[in-house]
Design a protein around this motif. Structure first.
Motif, PDB file in Angstrom:
ATOM      1  N   CYS A  74       0.818  -1.217   0.000  1.00 11.28           N
ATOM      2  CA  CYS A  74       0.000   0.000   0.000  1.00 11.28           C
ATOM      3  C   CYS A  74       0.854   1.271   0.000  1.00 11.28           C
ATOM      4  N   THR A  75       0.202   2.374  -0.325  1.00 13.80           N
ATOM      5  CA  THR A  75       0.838   3.689  -0.220  1.00 13.80           C
ATOM      6  C   THR A  75      -0.228   4.738   0.051  1.00 13.80           C
ATOM      7  N   ARG A  76       0.157   5.758   0.789  1.00 16.26           N
ATOM      8  CA  ARG A  76      -0.731   6.911   1.002  1.00 16.26           C
ATOM      9  C   ARG A  76      -0.245   8.114   0.201  1.00 16.26           C
ATOM     10  N   SER A  77       1.005   8.057  -0.240  1.00 15.81           N
ATOM     11  CA  SER A  77       1.593   9.243  -0.870  1.00 15.81           C
ATOM     12  C   SER A  77       2.031   9.029  -2.319  1.00 15.81           C
ATOM     13  N   GLY A  78       2.284   7.791  -2.687  1.00 16.24           N
ATOM     14  CA  GLY A  78       2.933   7.569  -3.979  1.00 16.24           C
ATOM     15  C   GLY A  78       2.028   7.227  -5.148  1.00 16.24           C
ATOM     16  N   GLY A  79       0.823   6.725  -4.878  1.00 16.31           N
ATOM     17  CA  GLY A  79      -0.092   6.399  -5.958  1.00 16.31           C
ATOM     18  C   GLY A  79       0.283   5.137  -6.731  1.00 16.31           C
ATOM     19  N   PHE A  80      -0.400   4.964  -7.853  1.00 19.62           N
ATOM     20  CA  PHE A  80      -0.284   3.743  -8.656  1.00 19.62           C
ATOM     21  C   PHE A  80       1.158   3.471  -9.075  1.00 19.62           C
ATOM     22  N   ARG A  81       1.858   4.520  -9.463  1.00 21.63           N
ATOM     23  CA  ARG A  81       3.230   4.348  -9.984  1.00 21.63           C
ATOM     24  C   ARG A  81       4.161   3.725  -8.946  1.00 21.63           C
ATOM     25  N   SER A  82       4.017   4.143  -7.696  1.00 18.67           N
ATOM     26  CA  SER A  82       4.864   3.596  -6.619  1.00 18.67           C
ATOM     27  C   SER A  82       4.594   2.111  -6.415  1.00 18.67           C
ATOM     28  N   LEU A  83       3.299   1.743  -6.411  1.00 14.74           N
ATOM     29  CA  LEU A  83       2.947   0.339  -6.198  1.00 14.74           C
ATOM     30  C   LEU A  83       3.365  -0.515  -7.393  1.00 14.74           C
ATOM     31  N   PHE A  84       3.201   0.040  -8.592  1.00 12.36           N
ATOM     32  CA  PHE A  84       3.622  -0.690  -9.785  1.00 12.36           C
ATOM     33  C   PHE A  84       5.141  -0.854  -9.786  1.00 12.36           C
ATOM     34  N   GLY A  85       5.840   0.170  -9.267  1.00  9.89           N
ATOM     35  CA  GLY A  85       7.294   0.080  -9.133  1.00  9.89           C
ATOM     36  C   GLY A  85       7.688  -1.071  -8.224  1.00  9.89           C
ATOM     37  N   TYR A  86       6.975  -1.197  -7.098  1.00  7.22           N
ATOM     38  CA  TYR A  86       7.257  -2.289  -6.148  1.00  7.22           C
ATOM     39  C   TYR A  86       7.132  -3.652  -6.817  1.00  7.22           C
ATOM     40  N   GLU A 113      -5.725   5.806   0.751  1.00  7.13           N
ATOM     41  CA  GLU A 113      -4.716   4.748   0.728  1.00  7.13           C
ATOM     42  C   GLU A 113      -5.005   3.868  -0.482  1.00  7.13           C
ATOM     43  N   MET A 114      -3.967   3.613  -1.297  1.00  3.36           N
ATOM     44  CA  MET A 114      -4.104   2.724  -2.453  1.00  3.36           C
ATOM     45  C   MET A 114      -3.318   1.445  -2.190  1.00  3.36           C
ATOM     46  N   SER A 132      10.235   5.098  -0.754  1.00  2.90           N
ATOM     47  CA  SER A 132       9.612   5.739   0.406  1.00  2.90           C
ATOM     48  C   SER A 132       8.100   5.793   0.214  1.00  2.90           C
ATOM     49  N   GLY A 133       7.383   5.633   1.322  1.00  4.32           N
ATOM     50  CA  GLY A 133       5.929   5.740   1.276  1.00  4.32           C
ATOM     51  C   GLY A 133       5.208   4.482   0.828  1.00  4.32           C
ATOM     52  N   VAL A 134       5.957   3.395   0.567  1.00  6.40           N
ATOM     53  CA  VAL A 134       5.332   2.117   0.178  1.00  6.40           C
ATOM     54  C   VAL A 134       5.533   1.139   1.329  1.00  6.40           C
ATOM     55  N   TYR A 135       4.477   0.446   1.718  1.00  9.97           N
ATOM     56  CA  TYR A 135       4.570  -0.433   2.885  1.00  9.97           C
ATOM     57  C   TYR A 135       3.680  -1.660   2.701  1.00  9.97           C
ATOM     58  N   LEU A 136       4.025  -2.731   3.425  1.00 10.85           N
ATOM     59  CA  LEU A 136       3.243  -3.972   3.407  1.00 10.85           C
ATOM     60  C   LEU A 136       2.252  -3.951   4.572  1.00 10.85           C
TER      61      LEU A 136
END
Length: 202
Positions: A74-86, A113-114, A132-136
């Protein structure tokens, strides 16, 4: 079939154009295209892993579901791109993880939260995010009241519609402090789209 192919290409081109120009696509046009195509084209099958749930009970226009306790990224700050990056390898193992559905958004007073559901292969031992901003998160087992719709809906409006239904006799059983929306399709898919909106059961 040729007309249908041209129509589908036109619809896709329209969506691409709006995405590239970063202007909002006209909601009415998209919904009209989506609904018209859905009524004339057989449904597509996507090969994505689905977040598991079971239907507990069906009501008029909505249903009660149980979602078991599973891990999401999940992320609260990074959006779809951050999660896709993960899932593309921005993690401590540089490991790629298959895309899943749905993309889950939770809206509350704390903000948005996405989350992406993690595939079964990674539920027990997922790689740690390095951005940063991506968490499990291990989401708790939960029962929800859920409603589904097609097209490209405004989820805030749809949550209001579901809330109205629930307030008619189930208000004391619902947590209205936040709502979740689930998106199952990429923006490019115009046929047989699926979206869900839900509130937690108390």
């Amino acid at each position: 079939h040729t007309t249908m192919k041209m129509f589908t290409q036109l619809a896709t081109f329209t969506l691409c154009l709006h995405t590239v120009l970063a202007v909002p696509a006209p909601q009415g046009l998209l919904n009209g295209l989506s609904n018209w195509l859905s009524s004339t084209v057989e449904g597509e099958v996507d090969n994505y892993g689905n977040a598991p749930y079971s239907v507990v009970q069906t009501f008029d226009g909505y249903e009660e579901r149980n979602y078991p306790s599973v891990k999401w990224v999940c992320t609260r700050s990074g959006g779809f791109r951050s999660l896709f990056g993960y899932i593309s390898g921005t993690n401590d193992r540089n490991q790629k993880i298959d895309m899943t559905v749905p993309v889950m958004m939770t809206e509350s007073e704390k903000g948005s939260e996405m989350c992406f559901y993690l595939t079964e292969d990674f539920q027990s031992n997922p790689p740690q995010p390095t951005a940063s901003g991506v968490y499990l998160v291990q989401k708790k087992d939960v029962n929800v009241y859920a409603m589904s719709m097609g097209g490209y809906p405004n989820m805030e409006v749809e949550s209001g519609k579901l809330r109205e239904k629930l307030e008619r006799g189930r208000a004391s059983q619902v947590d209205f402090s936040s709502y979740m929306s689930m998106s199952y399709d990429s923006p490019w898919k115009v046929v047989n789209r699926r979206n869900d909106v839900m509130f937690k059961k108390l």
